[in-house]
Design an enzyme around this catalytic site. Structure first.
Site, PDB file in Angstrom:
ATOM      1  N   ASP A   1     -15.098  -9.485   3.219  1.00  0.00           N
ATOM      2  CA  ASP A   1     -13.268  -9.424   3.114  1.00  0.00           C
ATOM      3  C   ASP A   1     -13.258  -8.761   1.727  1.00  0.00           C
ATOM      4  O   ASP A   1     -13.899  -8.427   1.110  1.00  0.00           O
ATOM      5  CB  ASP A   1     -12.792 -10.737   3.110  1.00  0.00           C
ATOM      6  CG  ASP A   1     -11.641 -11.134   2.206  1.00  0.00           C
ATOM      7  OD1 ASP A   1     -10.653 -10.519   2.802  1.00  0.00           O
ATOM      8  OD2 ASP A   1     -11.700 -11.980   1.190  1.00  0.00           O
TER       9      ASP A   1
ATOM     10  N   ASP B   1      -9.528  -9.008  -0.633  1.00  0.00           N
ATOM     11  CA  ASP B   1      -8.936  -9.841  -1.591  1.00  0.00           C
ATOM     12  C   ASP B   1      -9.407 -11.234  -1.799  1.00  0.00           C
ATOM     13  O   ASP B   1      -9.551 -12.085  -0.915  1.00  0.00           O
ATOM     14  CB  ASP B   1      -7.526  -9.924  -1.280  1.00  0.00           C
ATOM     15  CG  ASP B   1      -7.001  -8.657  -1.466  1.00  0.00           C
ATOM     16  OD1 ASP B   1      -6.250  -8.142  -0.286  1.00  0.00           O
ATOM     17  OD2 ASP B   1      -6.978  -8.051  -2.411  1.00  0.00           O
TER      18      ASP B   1
HETATM   19  C1  XBP Z   1      -5.691 -11.057   1.433  1.00  0.00           C
HETATM   20  C2  XBP Z   1      -4.247 -10.816   2.025  1.00  0.00           C
HETATM   21  C3  XBP Z   1      -3.375  -9.501   1.652  1.00  0.00           C
HETATM   22  C4  XBP Z   1      -2.971  -9.598   0.171  1.00  0.00           C
HETATM   23  C5  XBP Z   1      -1.949  -8.703  -0.281  1.00  0.00           C
HETATM   24  O1  XBP Z   1      -6.136 -10.105   2.216  1.00  0.00           O
HETATM   25  O2  XBP Z   1      -3.495 -11.749   2.794  1.00  0.00           O
HETATM   26  O3  XBP Z   1      -1.954  -9.695   2.456  1.00  0.00           O
HETATM   27  O4  XBP Z   1      -2.735 -11.022  -0.683  1.00  0.00           O
HETATM   28  O5  XBP Z   1      -2.107  -7.585   0.285  1.00  0.00           O
HETATM   29  P1  XBP Z   1      -7.825 -10.467   2.402  1.00  0.00           P
HETATM   30  P2  XBP Z   1      -1.011  -6.778   1.315  1.00  0.00           P
HETATM   31  O6  XBP Z   1      -7.840 -10.528   3.951  1.00  0.00           O
HETATM   32  O7  XBP Z   1      -8.496  -9.079   1.911  1.00  0.00           O
HETATM   33  O8  XBP Z   1      -8.107 -11.708   1.780  1.00  0.00           O
HETATM   34  O9  XBP Z   1       0.317  -6.826   0.312  1.00  0.00           O
HETATM   35  O10 XBP Z   1      -1.443  -5.267   1.195  1.00  0.00           O
HETATM   36  O11 XBP Z   1      -0.841  -7.617   2.442  1.00  0.00           O
HETATM   37 MG    MG Z   2      -9.470 -13.025   1.092  1.00  0.00          MG
END
Ligand code: XBP
Ligand code: MG
Length: 248
Positions: free
Chosen positions: A12, A14
């Site tokens: 993953d 973020d």
């Molecule tokens: C986390 C998310 C993303 C980010 C914001 O992604 O849910 O929406 O919070 O990025 P991950 P965007 O699956 O990597 O944990 O504004 O581009 O969505």
């Molecule tokens: Mg994440």
């Protein structure tokens, strides 16, 4: 202990590769200010809003559930405004990452290097936008960062967001491996649910935004990857495979 058949790690982004959500939060608020929305998200509200994967989906959810004026906005205007806000947010986030606002979490690069050196495949499975991944990884690994990954699944390739398993199922098809030969690495309950639904044993490294989430289905929960090497992952993976075989 039987040998592990671990052949790939699926990361993953973020919260897992990097603790990015504070930078995302600042970018959302920057976009709201630029468009004169009169909205400001604080950390407590954003922690709740992170239950909605995807920035556009998060903005729409907030607008629908908290802003009475939403009803006066037609569907087209609503989508246009959400898209404009998200484009501004993404530009602000990319600029912040390029300025060094976020860096990879402890142990991430070391584990990736060790996995590649031992012939494992790496993949990315995220709900964030491709621009965000590129900005983070370009700064962390360099311009040819994509060469380290067999496949990358993101908001542009998997529109159905976590906890739906779509992005993980796409990555398993792309690396042509069974989920039992892979491990997913995540930070949130939505991510754990998505990976688990795709049949993947999952290592969780929580952040301050997700520490309160339910990680009962995780293979392991560790503070970060600084004390996790490939041998440890193989042991945990082998334990999981043995326990699965023992099940009636
Ligand atoms: C986390 C998310 C993303 C980010 C914001 O992604 O849910 O929406 O919070 O990025 P991950 P965007 O699956 O990597 O944990 O504004 O581009 O969505
Ligand atoms: Mg994440």
């Amino acid at each position: 202990m039987s040998a592990s058949t671990l052949q790939a790690l699926i990361f993953d982004v973020d919260g897992t590769l990097a603790d990015t959500e504070s930078a995302h939060l600042a970018a959302f608020n920057r976009a709201f200010a630029e468009m004169g929305m009169g909205w400001v998200w604080d950390e407590a509200l954003y922690t709740e809003l992170l239950d909605i994967s995807g920035g556009k989906e998060r903005i729409l959810h907030y607008w629908k559930t908290t802003r009475a004026d939403m009803r006066e906005v037609g569907a087209m205007a609503l989508n246009d405004t959400v898209n404009q806000l998200h484009a501004l947010k993404t530009a602000a986030y990319e600029a912040a990452v390029n300025d060094g606002a976020v860096s990879l979490r402890p142990g991430v690069l070391k584990l990736m290097d060790e996995a590649l050196a031992q012939g494992l495949q790496l993949a990315i499975a995220t709900t964030t936008s491709p621009v965000n991944i590129a900005a983070l990884m370009r700064r962390a690994i360099g311009a040819d960062w994509r060469l380290n990954f067999t496949a990358i699944g993101d908001a542009s390739t998997a529109p159905v967001k976590k906890p739906h398993p779509q992005v993980y199922l796409q990555m398993l098809a792309a690396i042509q491996l069974s989920p039992t030969d892979c491990i997913a690495l995540e930070d949130s309950s939505n991510g754990l649910r998505a990976a688990t639904a795709a049949g993947l044993a999952t290592i969780i490294t929580p952040t301050t935004y997700t520490a309160h989430h339910d990680f009962g289905a995780a293979l392991r929960v560790v503070p970060d990857l600084s004390q996790v090497n490939l041998a440890q992952l193989r042991n945990w993976h082998a334990e999981k495979q043995t326990s699965m075989k023992a099940k009636p």
